[in-house]
Design a protein around this motif. Sequence first.
Motif, short mmCIF file in Angstrom:
data_model
loop_
_atom_site.label_atom_id
_atom_site.label_comp_id
_atom_site.label_asym_id
_atom_site.label_seq_id
_atom_site.Cartn_x
_atom_site.Cartn_y
_atom_site.Cartn_z
N ASN A 173 0.77 -1.04 0.10
CA ASN A 173 0.15 -0.10 -0.05
C ASN A 173 0.97 1.20 0.08
N GLU A 176 -3.28 6.24 -1.04
CA GLU A 176 -4.47 6.02 -1.98
C GLU A 176 -4.14 5.26 -3.07
N GLU A 177 -3.23 4.21 -2.86
CA GLU A 177 -2.93 3.23 -3.94
C GLU A 177 -2.73 1.96 -3.53
N VAL A 179 -0.67 -1.68 -4.39
CA VAL A 179 0.25 -2.15 -5.53
C VAL A 179 0.49 -3.81 -5.64
N ARG A 216 -0.17 -1.26 -10.64
CA ARG A 216 -0.54 -0.30 -9.34
C ARG A 216 -1.86 0.40 -9.99
N GLY A 218 -4.46 3.53 -8.59
CA GLY A 218 -4.99 4.65 -7.93
C GLY A 218 -6.30 4.90 -8.38
N SER A 228 -6.24 3.39 2.59
CA SER A 228 -5.18 2.40 1.79
C SER A 228 -4.67 1.70 2.82
N GLU A 270 4.12 5.03 -11.55
CA GLU A 270 3.98 6.23 -11.04
C GLU A 270 3.76 7.41 -12.15
N LEU A 273 0.51 6.68 -13.89
CA LEU A 273 -0.77 6.97 -13.33
C LEU A 273 -0.96 8.62 -13.02
#
Length: 790
Positions: A173, A176-177, A179, A216, A218, A228, A270, A273
């Motif tokens: 985690n 707010e994501e 993985v 990942r 989001g 999360s 990242e 996203l």
Amino acid sequence: MNLLSYKKAANFWTEALPLGNGRLGAMHFGGVEVDQFQLNEDTLWSGPPNREKQYDDRESLEKVRKLIDEENYEEAIDETKNMFGPFTQAYMPLGNLKIQYLHGDVARKYERTLNIEEAISSVKYTVGKVEYTREAFISHPHQVLAIQLTSSVEKSLNVNITLDSLLKYRTLNSEEEVVLQGICPEVCAPTYFHENEQPIIYGEFGETRAIHFEGRLGVVVEDGQVDSENGRLSIQNASKAVLYFSAATSFNGFDQLPGKYFGELTRKNEEILAKAMSFSYEQLKEEHVQDYQNLFKRVDFSLDYDKPQEELDTDDRVRKYGADDLGMSELLFQYGRYLLIASSREGTQPANLQGIWNDLTRAPWSSNYTLNINAEMNYWPAEVTNLAECHRPLLKAIEELSVNGEKMVNERYGLKGWTAHHNTDLWRHADPVGDDRYGDPVWAFWPMSGPWLCRHVWEYYSFSQDKAYLAEEAFPLMKGAADFCLDWLIEDENGYLITSPSTSPEHLFFADNGQKGSVTKGATMDLQIIWDLFTNCIEAAAVLDIDDAWVQQVKTAKERLHPMQIGKYGQLQEWLIDYEDVEPHHRHVSHLYGAYPGNQITEGPFMDAVKQSLNRRGDEGTGWSLGWKICLWARLKDGERVNELFKQLFNIVEAKREVFVGGGIYPNLLGAHPPFQIDGNFSYTAGVAEMIIQSHKGYVELLPALPSTWLKGSLTGIRVHGGFEVSVSWDKMQVSLLEVTCNTENPFIFKSSESVIVREEGKEDKRIDPVDGLIEIEMNKNQKYQFVFK
């Protein structure tokens, strides 16, 4: 009609709906309480390449040839097994994105759709007084799966979201994501191979030589709260939420070891996203639809029919009306184009046996690229249905395969040029498969893949007329494949050139001496493929103004190829000797390659022999086999016979993946071999195009194989050989209007028994009369012409 629709969620994978952008794939189930997106990524394969020993087959090759000459076929099979190599690696499932709603599973007014005109799936239902909707697509411009969740009543969204995988994985985690990180197996044996203690072998995170991957997820919420933790995202009291999923792998190229660390994958995800989430969902959706429709909307197919009155689920509609439902004929044609766009975009891997969609760690036939028909069949509709860009991944893979194929040919056989055998994979495996004498040469040993794949290289030029591509990419590949053929061919007792050893893929024969064989000499398919390659090499050389000693060598060799023969039943002979078939109704029709996709056989006694061969094989078939027969009967100009085959194709196979009885299509319209293979979808689309327009003879022929049920219709935006885009309309099975856009300097030639009126913008109409049944007109590049028939 470009919509698949259902009033219930998918319970099985073959009921779920496919989304894709060429690289990322997802199967959307649409459950009420728990929705699932089963995820794929096109470079997620087991591996690394499994070729750890050297091979030298020259001695075995000579032994096999001698045994064949002695008609000792059983020993020839046994000796050929000494030339086997490792199996290919396998295509892997990435994982599952699951959305758990906290409203239970009792719902009303349920609807689930896939709009193939926009490449968007959606779910809508009501729980209590709240209408919940989900909408999903996979963006090619932004490389994310985007899922919008909404509720008609504010703050009614309460969901938990998780990621998991069948592979070796862990979840993490961040703010707010959530993985998903994992690794692929180093080895994954085919399902039919039972000789190893562990069919799947993993290494360790950060150490394995196999591929690492990261997914990942989001989220952006309109209101409410996001937590999360514990490997999941929780959304509480929201009105609208958008999920964004990105994936990256450590694949570095077909000839490189994958990376070992997650840091680079995290950075990529990242970045993807952050960029995607900087746009609103509507902006992302608009760009996605525009990008997709730039390809999809080039072609339209319309038949005149009475639409069913009742609203039926797509699969129930097929069950009730079958091939009589011309709306389904339209839908399945465009569905094939949708699937090709979704599984093969420039810069991605080619579509494999299952396109880009696979939920099994040990998929049927490893979900690899099967090169004795299936991988090529995937791309039969690419050029003709105006998706040349989607053809490029295969062409790139052929270029990469030639590198390994050249090393393999030189090492194993001491010959020049390049080829590949029955299977390949992400790592561009070129060797025969079969492991240590496992299996049968009838499928494991087939060195004609390189020459067949070069038909696709030539087709790309033939439709585009791109001379730079021909000179820089196509001709070198074709020349290398021809060099292998020139060295592989041997002279028979009559002075003809033949191949030996040789198989007619996956079909066995009975010899006169009572032996059952698979390995022989001069299988018809081999010689047709080589004739095809030599013919295209000669034509390419002429276009490029090359006339050297090599070209003369190819011309001479082509003239010396053993001619085709008609057997004792009036059939096109499958082997050099007129053996008896072990399976008269065998699913492969390999010896008919020269009729389709090749063009060696276009008329006369050999075309009659092709028809007799098809009659002897029978109309029974499933998946790709049925698709090849559809294309062949279309080329034979028998629309009624094609329509009979449609009746088999429009058969719903029960959704459970394990069912291996019967064939046709699954409830989600994916092709059922069974099990699922996507080539059945692609061959249907190619077959429909072949029924309406043919251009393989050097001129265009309109409506060559219309069934009587297709009385009125149109097909627009189709491409033909020579660099033209064609649209045709018909009424009462007669052409009413032909439109041609010229993209080249070639004259446009089409078959017609009557005069036509030609209209060109800015000029007066003119009447053209046919000469010897053909009409020829010089055209200006980028100009559109209309031909009006009486």
